[in-house]
Motif scaffolding. Sequence first.
Motif, PDB file in Angstrom:
ATOM      1  N   SER A 308       0.833  -1.210   0.000  1.00 28.76           N
ATOM      2  CA  SER A 308       0.000   0.000   0.000  1.00 28.76           C
ATOM      3  C   SER A 308       0.864   1.254   0.000  1.00 28.76           C
ATOM      4  O   SER A 308       0.557   2.238  -0.688  1.00 28.76           O
ATOM      5  CB  SER A 308      -0.927   0.005   1.221  1.00 28.76           C
ATOM      6  N   GLY A 309       1.957   1.225   0.769  1.00 28.23           N
ATOM      7  CA  GLY A 309       2.862   2.369   0.797  1.00 28.23           C
ATOM      8  C   GLY A 309       3.511   2.615  -0.547  1.00 28.23           C
ATOM      9  O   GLY A 309       3.640   3.769  -0.994  1.00 28.23           O
ATOM     10  N   MET A 310       3.913   1.549  -1.223  1.00 24.67           N
ATOM     11  CA  MET A 310       4.519   1.693  -2.546  1.00 24.67           C
ATOM     12  C   MET A 310       3.524   2.273  -3.542  1.00 24.67           C
ATOM     13  O   MET A 310       3.852   3.160  -4.331  1.00 24.67           O
ATOM     14  CB  MET A 310       5.054   0.343  -3.031  1.00 24.67           C
ATOM     15  N   GLU A 311       2.289   1.769  -3.499  1.00 22.18           N
ATOM     16  CA  GLU A 311       1.272   2.276  -4.426  1.00 22.18           C
ATOM     17  C   GLU A 311       0.974   3.751  -4.142  1.00 22.18           C
ATOM     18  O   GLU A 311       0.808   4.550  -5.070  1.00 22.18           O
ATOM     19  CB  GLU A 311      -0.005   1.455  -4.304  1.00 22.18           C
ATOM     20  N   GLN A 312       0.936   4.117  -2.872  1.00 25.25           N
ATOM     21  CA  GLN A 312       0.709   5.513  -2.515  1.00 25.25           C
ATOM     22  C   GLN A 312       1.791   6.422  -3.080  1.00 25.25           C
ATOM     23  O   GLN A 312       1.503   7.486  -3.635  1.00 25.25           O
ATOM     24  CB  GLN A 312       0.661   5.660  -0.987  1.00 25.25           C
ATOM     25  N   MET A 313       3.038   6.005  -2.976  1.00 22.68           N
ATOM     26  CA  MET A 313       4.135   6.831  -3.467  1.00 22.68           C
ATOM     27  C   MET A 313       4.184   6.870  -4.995  1.00 22.68           C
ATOM     28  O   MET A 313       4.581   7.873  -5.583  1.00 22.68           O
ATOM     29  CB  MET A 313       5.470   6.315  -2.914  1.00 22.68           C
ATOM     30  N   LEU A 314       3.774   5.784  -5.645  1.00 18.26           N
ATOM     31  CA  LEU A 314       3.720   5.791  -7.108  1.00 18.26           C
ATOM     32  C   LEU A 314       2.613   6.725  -7.607  1.00 18.26           C
ATOM     33  O   LEU A 314       2.778   7.436  -8.601  1.00 18.26           O
ATOM     34  CB  LEU A 314       3.484   4.380  -7.633  1.00 18.26           C
ATOM     35  N   ASN A 315       1.485   6.724  -6.892  1.00 19.85           N
ATOM     36  CA  ASN A 315       0.335   7.518  -7.331  1.00 19.85           C
ATOM     37  C   ASN A 315       0.436   8.980  -6.931  1.00 19.85           C
ATOM     38  O   ASN A 315       0.012   9.867  -7.689  1.00 19.85           O
ATOM     39  CB  ASN A 315      -0.961   6.930  -6.760  1.00 19.85           C
ATOM     40  N   SER A 316       1.010   9.237  -5.750  1.00 21.49           N
ATOM     41  CA  SER A 316       1.044  10.612  -5.227  1.00 21.49           C
ATOM     42  C   SER A 316       2.401  10.909  -4.592  1.00 21.49           C
ATOM     43  O   SER A 316       2.511  11.033  -3.357  1.00 21.49           O
ATOM     44  CB  SER A 316      -0.077  10.815  -4.198  1.00 21.49           C
ATOM     45  N   PRO A 317       3.450  11.009  -5.399  1.00 25.42           N
ATOM     46  CA  PRO A 317       4.781  11.276  -4.823  1.00 25.42           C
ATOM     47  C   PRO A 317       4.861  12.667  -4.215  1.00 25.42           C
ATOM     48  O   PRO A 317       4.334  13.630  -4.780  1.00 25.42           O
ATOM     49  CB  PRO A 317       5.707  11.147  -6.040  1.00 25.42           C
ATOM     50  N   PRO A 318       5.491  12.812  -3.048  1.00 26.10           N
ATOM     51  CA  PRO A 318       5.668  14.130  -2.439  1.00 26.10           C
ATOM     52  C   PRO A 318       6.605  14.994  -3.287  1.00 26.10           C
ATOM     53  O   PRO A 318       7.426  14.470  -4.051  1.00 26.10           O
ATOM     54  CB  PRO A 318       6.299  13.820  -1.080  1.00 26.10           C
ATOM     55  N   PRO A 319       6.522  16.311  -3.150  1.00 22.58           N
ATOM     56  CA  PRO A 319       7.467  17.184  -3.858  1.00 22.58           C
ATOM     57  C   PRO A 319       8.906  16.877  -3.445  1.00 22.58           C
ATOM     58  O   PRO A 319       9.185  16.662  -2.254  1.00 22.58           O
ATOM     59  CB  PRO A 319       7.053  18.586  -3.405  1.00 22.58           C
ATOM     60  N   PRO A 320       9.844  16.831  -4.385  1.00 17.85           N
ATOM     61  CA  PRO A 320      11.245  16.530  -4.041  1.00 17.85           C
ATOM     62  C   PRO A 320      11.814  17.461  -2.982  1.00 17.85           C
ATOM     63  O   PRO A 320      12.654  17.036  -2.172  1.00 17.85           O
ATOM     64  CB  PRO A 320      11.969  16.696  -5.380  1.00 17.85           C
ATOM     65  N   GLU A 321      11.368  18.717  -2.958  1.00 20.29           N
ATOM     66  CA  GLU A 321      11.907  19.679  -1.989  1.00 20.29           C
ATOM     67  C   GLU A 321      11.619  19.240  -0.561  1.00 20.29           C
ATOM     68  O   GLU A 321      12.450  19.424   0.342  1.00 20.29           O
ATOM     69  CB  GLU A 321      11.316  21.074  -2.235  1.00 20.29           C
ATOM     70  N   ILE A 322      10.444  18.655  -0.342  1.00 16.14           N
ATOM     71  CA  ILE A 322      10.092  18.185   1.003  1.00 16.14           C
ATOM     72  C   ILE A 322      10.981  17.006   1.401  1.00 16.14           C
ATOM     73  O   ILE A 322      11.459  16.915   2.541  1.00 16.14           O
ATOM     74  CB  ILE A 322       8.607  17.786   1.047  1.00 16.14           C
ATOM     75  N   LEU A 323      11.220  16.120   0.465  1.00 11.98           N
ATOM     76  CA  LEU A 323      12.056  14.943   0.743  1.00 11.98           C
ATOM     77  C   LEU A 323      13.485  15.362   1.055  1.00 11.98           C
ATOM     78  O   LEU A 323      14.099  14.864   2.009  1.00 11.98           O
ATOM     79  CB  LEU A 323      12.022  14.004  -0.455  1.00 11.98           C
ATOM     80  N   LYS A 324      14.020  16.280   0.275  1.00  8.04           N
ATOM     81  CA  LYS A 324      15.403  16.728   0.483  1.00  8.04           C
ATOM     82  C   LYS A 324      15.556  17.470   1.804  1.00  8.04           C
ATOM     83  O   LYS A 324      16.567  17.319   2.504  1.00  8.04           O
ATOM     84  CB  LYS A 324      15.830  17.610  -0.686  1.00  8.04           C
ATOM     85  N   ALA A 325      14.556  18.260   2.166  1.00  5.60           N
ATOM     86  CA  ALA A 325      14.628  19.020   3.424  1.00  5.60           C
ATOM     87  C   ALA A 325      14.658  18.097   4.636  1.00  5.60           C
ATOM     88  O   ALA A 325      15.216  18.453   5.685  1.00  5.60           O
ATOM     89  CB  ALA A 325      13.445  19.979   3.516  1.00  5.60           C
ATOM     90  N   ALA A 326      14.077  16.901   4.509  1.00  3.53           N
ATOM     91  CA  ALA A 326      14.015  15.978   5.640  1.00  3.53           C
ATOM     92  C   ALA A 326      15.385  15.496   6.085  1.00  3.53           C
ATOM     93  O   ALA A 326      15.555  15.034   7.218  1.00  3.53           O
ATOM     94  CB  ALA A 326      13.130  14.782   5.283  1.00  3.53           C
ATOM     95  N   VAL A 327      16.386  15.581   5.191  1.00  3.32           N
ATOM     96  CA  VAL A 327      17.724  15.077   5.525  1.00  3.32           C
ATOM     97  C   VAL A 327      18.776  16.194   5.468  1.00  3.32           C
ATOM     98  O   VAL A 327      19.950  15.928   5.219  1.00  3.32           O
ATOM     99  CB  VAL A 327      18.119  13.908   4.591  1.00  3.32           C
ATOM    100  N   SER A 328      18.368  17.409   5.754  1.00  2.00           N
ATOM    101  CA  SER A 328      19.317  18.525   5.693  1.00  2.00           C
ATOM    102  C   SER A 328      20.436  18.379   6.714  1.00  2.00           C
ATOM    103  O   SER A 328      21.545  18.888   6.510  1.00  2.00           O
ATOM    104  CB  SER A 328      18.580  19.849   5.910  1.00  2.00           C
ATOM    105  N   ALA A 329      20.186  17.673   7.826  1.00  2.00           N
ATOM    106  CA  ALA A 329      21.217  17.501   8.864  1.00  2.00           C
ATOM    107  C   ALA A 329      22.254  16.449   8.485  1.00  2.00           C
ATOM    108  O   ALA A 329      23.244  16.284   9.194  1.00  2.00           O
ATOM    109  CB  ALA A 329      20.562  17.097  10.179  1.00  2.00           C
ATOM    110  N   TYR A 330      22.054  15.772   7.366  1.00  2.00           N
ATOM    111  CA  TYR A 330      22.916  14.657   6.985  1.00  2.00           C
ATOM    112  C   TYR A 330      24.002  15.059   5.993  1.00  2.00           C
ATOM    113  O   TYR A 330      24.647  14.193   5.408  1.00  2.00           O
ATOM    114  CB  TYR A 330      22.070  13.520   6.411  1.00  2.00           C
ATOM    115  N   HIS A 331      24.234  16.356   5.814  1.00  2.00           N
ATOM    116  CA  HIS A 331      25.317  16.799   4.943  1.00  2.00           C
ATOM    117  C   HIS A 331      26.659  16.515   5.619  1.00  2.00           C
ATOM    118  O   HIS A 331      26.813  16.695   6.837  1.00  2.00           O
ATOM    119  CB  HIS A 331      25.163  18.284   4.619  1.00  2.00           C
ATOM    120  N   ALA A 332      27.629  16.085   4.837  1.00  2.00           N
ATOM    121  CA  ALA A 332      28.884  15.562   5.380  1.00  2.00           C
ATOM    122  C   ALA A 332      29.653  16.602   6.188  1.00  2.00           C
ATOM    123  O   ALA A 332      30.199  16.291   7.249  1.00  2.00           O
ATOM    124  CB  ALA A 332      29.751  15.017   4.248  1.00  2.00           C
TER     125      ALA A 332
END
Length: 350
Positions: A308-332
């Motif tokens: 169900s999670g895979m189908e949700q992401m295939l049908n309604s992917p979040p904006p890339p900006e939101i995904l990238k912001a989630a890991v801003s603390a992980y810069h080397a």
Amino acid sequence: MITNLCTAVTALGVRLDILLVKAEGPYVEKLPASARLIRLRTGHTATSVVELALYLRRERPDALLAVKHRAIVAAVRARRLARVDTPIGGRLGTTVTAALEGKSERRKRLWFDAMRTYYPAMQAIIPVSEGVASDIAHITGLRRDAMTVIANPVITPELFRLADAPSPHPWFDEEPPVIIGVGRLTAQKDFPTLLEAFALLRKTRNAHLIILGDGEQRESLQRLAEQLGIADDIGLPGFQKNPWAWMSRSRVFVLSSRWEGSPNTLSEALALGVPVVATDCPSGPREVLDGGVVAPLVPMGDAGALASGMEQMLNSPPPPEILKAAVSAYHAEASARAYLRALGLSVNGQ
């Protein structure tokens, strides 16, 4: 991740010695050229104590970072033998209680007793996630505020450069969409559940699934794919030196693990703007995905929820900006500076 950390630390102008117990594997060649590589003659961390003590007495480094449990034990014992006061930090990258599940009670007792004996002697205990920190506190009785959680140095300029490499597989050049998983083919990653979830997804839509990595479960995964009737849509290309070229072109990344510490591949996928689905395993995914706000968190071992999670992401992917912001603390660089601060070191006054 240690290669990323070493590269980021040397980029800040820090003189770095890297002590290698086993100078082999695909990542040794990626260590920074400006670092001094010292290959210990011993073949195992547990037998490196004397050689490490001689190094500490001879070189008197400003600090020593030990990576993983056995290295921590060896480092503390070596410092005692050398009779020096070198600050020691220990990086812990996995949830020990989950990793030892199913092991003998004797092995658990020995491991936990060593943690209680040696960890309090360190100047910095550095878990990679809040979940790992809580696990250490539960095992050792140490206060949570005695630890410094530092995000893994996942995001580097090299990651984005390699992600732009030419397409590594013809499936990426056409429909249907590609779903990807990355990791060793072992029980920890629980790829059988991913295959079962993919089989459920395939009942409602076309898709391909690629799993990058090698390991003991390769043959059993191939058999399971055949039994589920999805073998023609599954790719198992093995270990890839550049997984990011595969990940960046995938429509969904799936983490199906039973346990982690801080899942680097999940953070990498998010940094590349790839929609993700993850199990709510101990530990890391819940922190990275903000409790499921950023992307779906599903129960471990639940193929239906994963599908169900895979189908949700295939049908309604979040904006890339939101995904990238989630890991801003992980810069080397940010991670490297945090490690240096935890070890009592500073660079350019920071």
